[in-house]
Design a protein around this motif. Structure first.
Motif, PDB file in Angstrom:
ATOM      1  N   ALA A 247      -2.746  -2.491  -0.038  1.00  0.00           N
ATOM      2  CA  ALA A 247      -2.918  -1.080  -0.432  1.00  0.00           C
ATOM      3  C   ALA A 247      -3.478  -0.261   0.711  1.00  0.00           C
ATOM      4  O   ALA A 247      -3.422   0.958   0.684  1.00  0.00           O
ATOM      5  N   ARG A 248      -4.007  -0.922   1.764  1.00  0.00           N
ATOM      6  CA  ARG A 248      -4.572  -0.125   2.855  1.00  0.00           C
ATOM      7  C   ARG A 248      -3.531   0.263   3.895  1.00  0.00           C
ATOM      8  O   ARG A 248      -3.756   1.120   4.739  1.00  0.00           O
ATOM      9  N   SER A 249      -2.383  -0.387   3.801  1.00  0.00           N
ATOM     10  CA  SER A 249      -1.396  -0.076   4.845  1.00  0.00           C
ATOM     11  C   SER A 249      -0.570   1.131   4.440  1.00  0.00           C
ATOM     12  O   SER A 249      -0.113   1.227   3.297  1.00  0.00           O
ATOM     13  N   TYR A 250      -0.393   2.046   5.360  1.00  0.00           N
ATOM     14  CA  TYR A 250       0.353   3.274   5.036  1.00  0.00           C
ATOM     15  C   TYR A 250       1.778   2.937   4.624  1.00  0.00           C
ATOM     16  O   TYR A 250       2.339   3.522   3.710  1.00  0.00           O
ATOM     17  N   SER A 251       2.362   1.914   5.270  1.00  0.00           N
ATOM     18  CA  SER A 251       3.772   1.602   4.971  1.00  0.00           C
ATOM     19  C   SER A 251       3.937   1.151   3.522  1.00  0.00           C
ATOM     20  O   SER A 251       4.977   1.376   2.904  1.00  0.00           O
ATOM     21  N   THR A 252       2.885   0.554   2.957  1.00  0.00           N
ATOM     22  CA  THR A 252       2.979   0.183   1.531  1.00  0.00           C
ATOM     23  C   THR A 252       3.169   1.440   0.693  1.00  0.00           C
ATOM     24  O   THR A 252       4.059   1.521  -0.150  1.00  0.00           O
ATOM     25  N   TYR A 253       2.315   2.465   0.959  1.00  0.00           N
ATOM     26  CA  TYR A 253       2.436   3.709   0.182  1.00  0.00           C
ATOM     27  C   TYR A 253       3.783   4.378   0.466  1.00  0.00           C
ATOM     28  O   TYR A 253       4.486   4.790  -0.445  1.00  0.00           O
ATOM     29  N   LEU A 254       4.147   4.425   1.751  1.00  0.00           N
ATOM     30  CA  LEU A 254       5.395   5.095   2.138  1.00  0.00           C
ATOM     31  C   LEU A 254       6.575   4.480   1.378  1.00  0.00           C
ATOM     32  O   LEU A 254       7.471   5.177   0.900  1.00  0.00           O
ATOM     33  N   SER A 255       6.559   3.151   1.210  1.00  0.00           N
ATOM     34  CA  SER A 255       7.708   2.477   0.562  1.00  0.00           C
ATOM     35  C   SER A 255       7.808   2.840  -0.922  1.00  0.00           C
ATOM     36  O   SER A 255       8.842   2.659  -1.555  1.00  0.00           O
ATOM     37  N   THR A 256       6.714   3.345  -1.493  1.00  0.00           N
ATOM     38  CA  THR A 256       6.775   3.663  -2.934  1.00  0.00           C
ATOM     39  C   THR A 256       7.440   5.015  -3.202  1.00  0.00           C
ATOM     40  O   THR A 256       7.755   5.325  -4.357  1.00  0.00           O
TER      41      THR A 256
END
Ligand SMILES: NC(=O)NC(NC(N)=O)C(=O)[O-]
Ligand SMILES: [Zn+2]
Ligand SMILES: [Zn+2]
Length: 504
Positions: A247-256
């Motif tokens: 959850a801390r990685s920006y790419s995780t959020y971006l992929s959502t």
């Protein structure tokens, strides 16, 4: 009148004239509190005045809050003319910025921002008009009654002029008299979300609600602003949310929130914007897409709709032009927003679209919250509030990051003044010309500064600002609102005398 009456006559006259004198002085005083200037008739001279016909050397004459003349090469005359001359040398004199997309969160969430801090930040940043969004305040502005609450809350707390968008939500979309009540009460247009807004009393709308909204707006000739993202395969989002990924990685959020969410929403919108064409059933209304992030398929759809004659415009925000996904550090939730900041190539395409006029204007989408809700500590992108805090810095940010692309002063005026004034129906703002409000920002494009703790930030929570730590160029020297000098060299006028803008 009998003898007795005549005896009192001088007293009555004296009393009346005292009252008249007192009221005049008080109003003068109160005027003095509204401005750091002691006079309301003066000339601003500069070698770089941004006008619709280009940048000129000359003078702007201001009297009673309005621009009464704009003259080229006025230096000589102005100095010899009576009255007060303020010489800004070669600092830039530009129309004050009009930010059509800001969340000021009052009433109800002044721990997030509020009119006082938000409009102080605006004045310090050369923003002379804000159009406040109908959500993140509590209650949301979705009716005549809640608009009244908001306007009352703004009283004597706004340093710049503030207008208001109303909310288009399922509960009022099919209720034409409720929508007309809100529009007659003075909102400048309506705003809706095609995905969850994050605010419980501001639910999302679908194309049918939006169609109704456009038809209600037609006779008012006011716009509908839409957050254009449509949730697709939401389960992947919930999966990530349950901590399956980091959850801390920006790419995780971006992929959502992939670009397909923006494409799907815009595709659906363009089914209804056909009605806004000349001769269409909703002719007169206008659709404005807020904070576009996807500069590929979404932008192509918008370009096509404009060519087909739809009344449609689009904005993007400085954070989409300043940052790219590749550079967002893990945990830096200050940069979480929706739609998300995308990759570097997308940023280049956004700049290209802004420079070539395919994107019509810029807005801040200043959407602050408390540092706790921004999850600054644990950097959890999936739980952090979505929204970038930036209102005070939009001018130097646009100018600094725009240097690489050759941004001109007239382009800045188009993106931040002329086009936003048009969208918000403010014919007397956005341009330095005779008869307009004397809404002016004076700034030095070449002066660099560090956005650090020594730089006074007026937002409620400076720590969540996306630009903290950045070195920018473009220092605001002075801001005038309706001829009142509301900000100069770091100081604000003693009183908040901005005007709440209600459409007639
Ligand atoms: N409720 C919000 O302020 N949302 C905002 N949040 C963003 N942009 O991340 C917005 O404008 O959608
Ligand atoms: Zn939005
Ligand atoms: Zn917003």
């Amino acid at each position: 009148m009998d003898i007795v009456g005549w005896k009192f006559f001088p007293l009555v006259v004296g009393l009346v004239s005292f009252l008249l004198f007192y009221m005049k002085t008080v109003s003068k005083l109160s005027n003095a509190e509204c401005s750091l200037l002691s006079h309301d008739h003066y000339w601003i001279i500069s070698k770089r005045i941004v006008t619709p016909t280009g940048v000129i050397s000359g003078a702007v004459e201001i009297y009673g809050g309005n621009i009464v003349s704009v003259v080229k090469n006025y230096h000589q005359q102005a100095k010899s003319s009576r009255g007060n001359v303020i010489d800004y040398g070669d600092a830039v004199v530009m129309p004050g910025l009009i930010d059509v997309h800001a969340h000021l969160d009052e009433p109800g969430r002044t721990e997030w921002e509020g009119f006082l801090s938000g409009t102080k930040a605006a004045a310090a940043g050369g923003v002379t008009t804000l159009i406040d969004m109908p959500l993140n305040s509590f209650p949301s502005t979705v009716s005549e009654e809640t608009l009244k609450l908001k306007v009352n809350a703004a009283e004597e707390k706004i340093y710049v002029d503030v207008g208001f968008w109303g909310g288009l939500v399922p509960e009022n979309a099919y209720n034409r008299s409720a929508l007309e009540g809100l529009l007659n009460a003075g909102v400048l247009g309506l705003k809706s979300f095609m995905c969850p807004s994050g605010i419980n009393d501001f639910p999302m709308t679908n194309a049918s609600h939006i169609k109704e909204g456009l038809h209600a707006l037609a006779k008012y000739k006011r716009p509908l602003l839409v957050h254009a993202e449509k949730e697709l395969d939401a389960e992947s989002y919930s999966e990530t949310r349950d901590g399956v990924s980091d959850a801390r990685s920006y790419s995780t959020y971006l992929s959502t929130r992939p670009p397909s969410w923006e494409v799907a929403a815009i595709r659906e919108l363009l089914e209804v914007t056909k009605d806004t064409r000349y001769g269409g059933s909703a002719e007169g209304s206008h659709l404005h897409i807020v904070h576009l992030s996807d500069a590929r398929a979404s932008l192509d759809l918008i370009k096509g709709a404009k060519i087909s004659g739809d009344s449609i415009s689009v904005e993007t925000c400085p954070h989409y032009l300043a940052f790219s996904a590749e550079e967002i550090q893990n945990g830096d939730t200050r940069l979480k927003c929706s739609p998300p900041i995308r990759d570097a190539d997308n940023k280049e395409k956004l700049w290209d679209a802004v420079m070539n006029g395919h994107i019509d204007m810029l807005s801040s989408d200043h959407s602050p919250t408390t540092p706790a809700l921004k999850h600054l500590e644990d950097g959890d992108f999936l739980r952090a509030w979505g929204g970038v805090s930036s209102l005070q810095y939009v001018l130097p940010v646009t100018w600094s990051y725009g240097q690489k692309y050759g941004v001109t002063l007239n382009q800045l005026a188009s993106w931040w003044c002329e086009s936003p004034a048009q969208l918000a129906g403010q014919g007397l703002k956005g341009v330095i010309k005779t008869g307009n409000h004397a809404d002016i920002v004076v700034w030095e494009p070449e002066t660099e500064f560090e956005l650090d703790e020594n730089h006074t930030a007026h937002h409620r929570h400076p720590s969540i600002s996306a630009y903290m730590g950045k070195r920018l160029t473009g220092k605001v020297l002075a801001t005038y609102v309706r001829g009142n000098l509301v900000f100069k060299d770091g100081k604000h006028a003693p009183a908040a005398c901005g005007v709440p803008i209600l459409a007639k």
